[in-house]
Scaffold this motif. Sequence first.
Motif, PDB file in Angstrom:
ATOM      1  N   CYS A  32       2.809  -0.251  -6.053  1.00  0.00           N
ATOM      2  CA  CYS A  32       1.954  -0.842  -5.021  1.00  0.00           C
ATOM      3  C   CYS A  32       1.231  -2.041  -5.603  1.00  0.00           C
ATOM      4  O   CYS A  32       0.768  -2.008  -6.750  1.00  0.00           O
ATOM      5  N   HIS A  50       1.487  -0.370 -10.731  1.00  0.00           N
ATOM      6  CA  HIS A  50       0.693  -1.354 -10.001  1.00  0.00           C
ATOM      7  C   HIS A  50       1.304  -2.745 -10.188  1.00  0.00           C
ATOM      8  O   HIS A  50       1.805  -3.074 -11.256  1.00  0.00           O
ATOM      9  N   ARG A  55       0.834  -1.200   0.000  1.00  0.00           N
ATOM     10  CA  ARG A  55       0.000   0.000   0.000  1.00  0.00           C
ATOM     11  C   ARG A  55       0.870   1.251   0.000  1.00  0.00           C
ATOM     12  O   ARG A  55       2.023   1.216   0.436  1.00  0.00           O
ATOM     13  N   GLU A 109      -3.212  -1.583  -3.999  1.00  0.00           N
ATOM     14  CA  GLU A 109      -3.924  -0.312  -3.935  1.00  0.00           C
ATOM     15  C   GLU A 109      -4.235   0.157  -5.355  1.00  0.00           C
ATOM     16  O   GLU A 109      -3.416   0.830  -6.001  1.00  0.00           O
ATOM     17  N   PRO A 110      -5.416  -0.185  -5.868  1.00  0.00           N
ATOM     18  CA  PRO A 110      -5.761   0.116  -7.265  1.00  0.00           C
ATOM     19  C   PRO A 110      -5.690   1.588  -7.622  1.00  0.00           C
ATOM     20  O   PRO A 110      -5.418   1.939  -8.780  1.00  0.00           O
ATOM     21  N   ASP A 111      -5.945   2.491  -6.651  1.00  0.00           N
ATOM     22  CA  ASP A 111      -5.962   3.923  -6.945  1.00  0.00           C
ATOM     23  C   ASP A 111      -4.594   4.586  -6.792  1.00  0.00           C
ATOM     24  O   ASP A 111      -4.492   5.824  -6.874  1.00  0.00           O
ATOM     25  N   PHE A 112      -3.551   3.792  -6.575  1.00  0.00           N
ATOM     26  CA  PHE A 112      -2.221   4.368  -6.374  1.00  0.00           C
ATOM     27  C   PHE A 112      -1.760   5.093  -7.632  1.00  0.00           C
ATOM     28  O   PHE A 112      -1.884   4.582  -8.750  1.00  0.00           O
ATOM     29  N   ASP A 113      -1.209   6.279  -7.459  1.00  0.00           N
ATOM     30  CA  ASP A 113      -0.722   7.085  -8.569  1.00  0.00           C
ATOM     31  C   ASP A 113       0.716   6.692  -8.893  1.00  0.00           C
ATOM     32  O   ASP A 113       1.678   7.411  -8.618  1.00  0.00           O
TER      33      ASP A 113
END
Length: 372
Positions: free
Chosen positions: A310, A320, A284, A313-317
């Motif tokens: 990450c 992935h 995360r 955490e799908p919304d990580f900027d």
Amino acid sequence: MDDVARLLKESWTLVEEHRDRLSGHFYARLFLLDPALRQLFPAEMTGQGDRILDAIVTAIQVVDDPESFEEYLRALGRDHRKYHVDAEHYATMGVALLDALRCTAGDGWNLTYDQAWRDAYGAISEKMLAGAAADGNPPFWHAEVLTHERYGQDTAVLTVRALQHPLPWRAGQYVSVEVPRHLPRVWRTYSVANAPNDDNVLEFHVRTPPGAGWVSGALVRRTKAGDLLRVAAPMGSMTVDRASERDILCVAGGVGLAPVKAMVEELTTWNRSRWVHVFYGARRAGDLYGLAGLRELMETHPWLSVTPACSEEPDFDGEHGDVSEVVARYGPWTNHDCYVSGSARMVRSTLRALAEDGVPPPHTRYDTFGDL
């Protein structure tokens, strides 16, 4: 030495799956032979046997590489000064080890294996004693905790100053740490997370997830500024090769960032021509506690790039996936010196990705942080 190495590895397969039994027999025999040795070990022996066996396994793995074998054992001898062992103790441990191997291996053991282990242990103890005798440093350093910062529930970054004597280390190396106030005679290794400096200050990154060791728990939850620790001699060969002209790849997972951060800091003092690519992964975004510091270094050193990743955490900027997968997507890395640091699983998957990419094994160095 080739025949001895083969016999050691062959005979080790007889006991490898019975480490608990081997460890139990070894210590029972050792303390029976010399009861005074018991006071050199912690009151709670859980996990102590694994450290001894890990050292044996490492020695077996490098025994057919004379240069690595000697370097590792001399460093191990320097490190064991913190236990106050001497030549007589080494002899007693040799007797206990052979007895434990025979009893654990059972009918598969033979006189040829016995002699190979006698010869190997003689060489091991000789080189360890030589390493200890040649070391002019103290057996350990007292160190005062200067700062202690928590990141979430299970991670801490702390700085300590070694007292009285300079503590020499190279960026990428690790040291053993004891928390004498809470856990006397219990030591655990941690990578130093900063480059050597004139102030004798060392930085450590410590994580203590469920099931982690007692020392990590004490450092994260019970240590504060002003406390005294003990730090033993530096070890490890995951250091930057200054003679190389290849660009550099560093892959870090979790608190595996520590040696990578130290190497990057050192590179800022002399590097001008080698591109350095750092891949930093965690589950995360909140676990990427060192990302801001890496980005600050990147802003002032154009040869440095930092790629965070990450896996949960799908919304990580950012990138992935597992950091090993991300590294593979950015290759090839065949013309780089590669450094990998993190959990055992992360290191294995990254080394596999680099091997599939065609990176020559001599161009790769790594450090594992248990199952973190």
